[in-house]
Write an enzyme that holds these catalytic residues in place. Structure first.
Site: not given
Ligand code: ATP
Ligand code: LTN
Length: 330
Positions: A113, A195, A198
């Site tokens: 990040k 991965k 969002k």
């Molecule tokens: P950001 O982009 O703001 O980092 P993010 O989409 O990665 O957000 P988080 O809010 O960090 O999502 O994560 C919320 C939950 O969803 C966590 O438990 C995380 O492990 C899970 N998660 C996020 N992205 C994935 C993915 N691509 N596949 C599986 N699980 C995910």
């Protein structure tokens, strides 16, 4: 009684990755005997990176309505907003004072990040894990359902808990991560080495649960694959197709091996068309329920009662911690 807790950030529309990696495994746990679920919206974690106030407030409510739309069972679960229970910040500070800068700097998420911040890296991005540890340890949590990427944060939570227990006497329960093994990690649709996230700057990389159905279908149809043309699961050589197989299998519960057989004589177009329809049907069902909750006054009542219960649990634990450390008068 087993206590299960998870937090999710209101940092944008939740994606299919969040649903499959975090929300669905959490909801599956509701069906087990003798469990209590605490689900919170991690708005304090969201502000470790810059946020727009109007968007943030909107996202908090949207996420709460989405949890309900996805099937959160209020007989077994309580939902609250992290910032409405100040014990999180209070224990977060205690956890920071028991963390070492070196161990925080080694966190993979911090390193990732940090690279993305153009206007400076906030201290909060570094001290994110001690706040997360506080979230978990306040509630004597047994299980924490999270995606694979959060495993390291669970490890540091356990380390901080043991460190505190060794120094001040038995105070915290050590939580276990609960990670869905197959299909948990959904990758970006434009770069399957990353991965699905969002906060990706390219909206074609992710599918939001609230995406317009036709837009979502188009994203599946234009997902990156390869030039080989065969539908088989091979993450190393065919990361794009493997990711689509993971999504397909996760939404339909058909095994990947069965899907490989089913599509042995098909081309990518047919496979993607089918998957686009599956994703479209899935999204329509959730969106219908979401539209009900977001327009209902029930939402505030549910969040008020979640906040009150969470405060009841958390304030007792915090008092115990302060007492053990000699903070304050009691
Ligand atoms: P950001 O982009 O703001 O980092 P993010 O989409 O990665 O957000 P988080 O809010 O960090 O999502 O994560 C919320 C939950 O969803 C966590 O438990 C995380 O492990 C899970 N998660 C996020 N992205 C994935 C993915 N691509 N596949 C599986 N699980 C995910
Ligand atoms: N860091 C998590 C969100 C989160 C969380 C938590 C998850 C904050 N506090 C406590 C589980 C338990 C994330 O980014 N996915």
């Amino acid at each position: 009684m087993k206590r299960i807790l998870t937090g999710i950030q209101p940092s944008g529309h939740i994606t299919l990755g969040n649903y499959l990696g975090a929300i669905r495994p959490l909801l599956a746990l509701q069906n087990e005997e003798d469990v209590e679920l605490l689900v919170f919206i991690a708005d304090l974690h969201a502000i470790t990176v810059p946020q727009d106030r109007v968007a943030l407030r909107h996202n908090i409510k949207e996420l709460a309505a989405l949890f309900l739309a996805c099937g959160l069972d209020l007989n077994k679960a309580h939902m609250f907003i992290q910032s409405e229970v100040p014990c999180h910040n209070q224990l977060g500070w205690v956890m920071e004072c028991n963390s070492y800068i070196g161990e925080l700097e080694r966190m993979t998420q911090f390193k990732d990040k940090k690279q993305k911040q153009t206007d400076g890296v906030s201290a909060g991005l570094l001290t994110y894990p001690p706040l997360m540890a506080a979230d978990i340890l306040l509630y004597d949590t047994d299980l924490v359902p999270v995606g694979e990427d959060q495993k390291q944060h669970l490890e540091i939570t356990r380390n901080l808990a043991s460190r505190f227990n060794n120094k001040y006497g038995e105070t915290f329960k050590l939580p276990e991560p609960y990670i869905l093994k197959t299909g948990a990690r959904v990758m970006s649709l434009v770069d399957p080495s990353k991965k699905m996230s969002k906060s990706d700057s390219n909206p074609k990389a992710f599918i939001s649960i609230l995406d317009d159905i036709n837009v979502a279908k188009k994203k599946i149809k234009s997902a990156i694959t390869d030039s080989e043309g065969s539908i088989r699961y091979d993450v190393e050589n065919k990361p794009g197709v493997s990711n689509l197989l993971t999504i397909y299998s996760s939404l339909t519960n058909e095994s990947i091996a069965d899907l490989e057989t089913k599509y042995a004589n098909s081309n990518y177009q047919v496979f993607k068309e089918d998957l686009a329809n599956i994703v479209g049907d899935f999204l329509s069902k959730i969106q219908e329920k979401y539209n009900y909750y977001i327009n209902s006054s029930d939402l505030d009542l549910i969040l008020n009662s979640g906040r009150d219960l969470a405060y009841h649990y958390a304030s007792r634990k915090l008092q115990k911690v302060y007492h053990k450390m000699g903070i304050g008068r009691y």
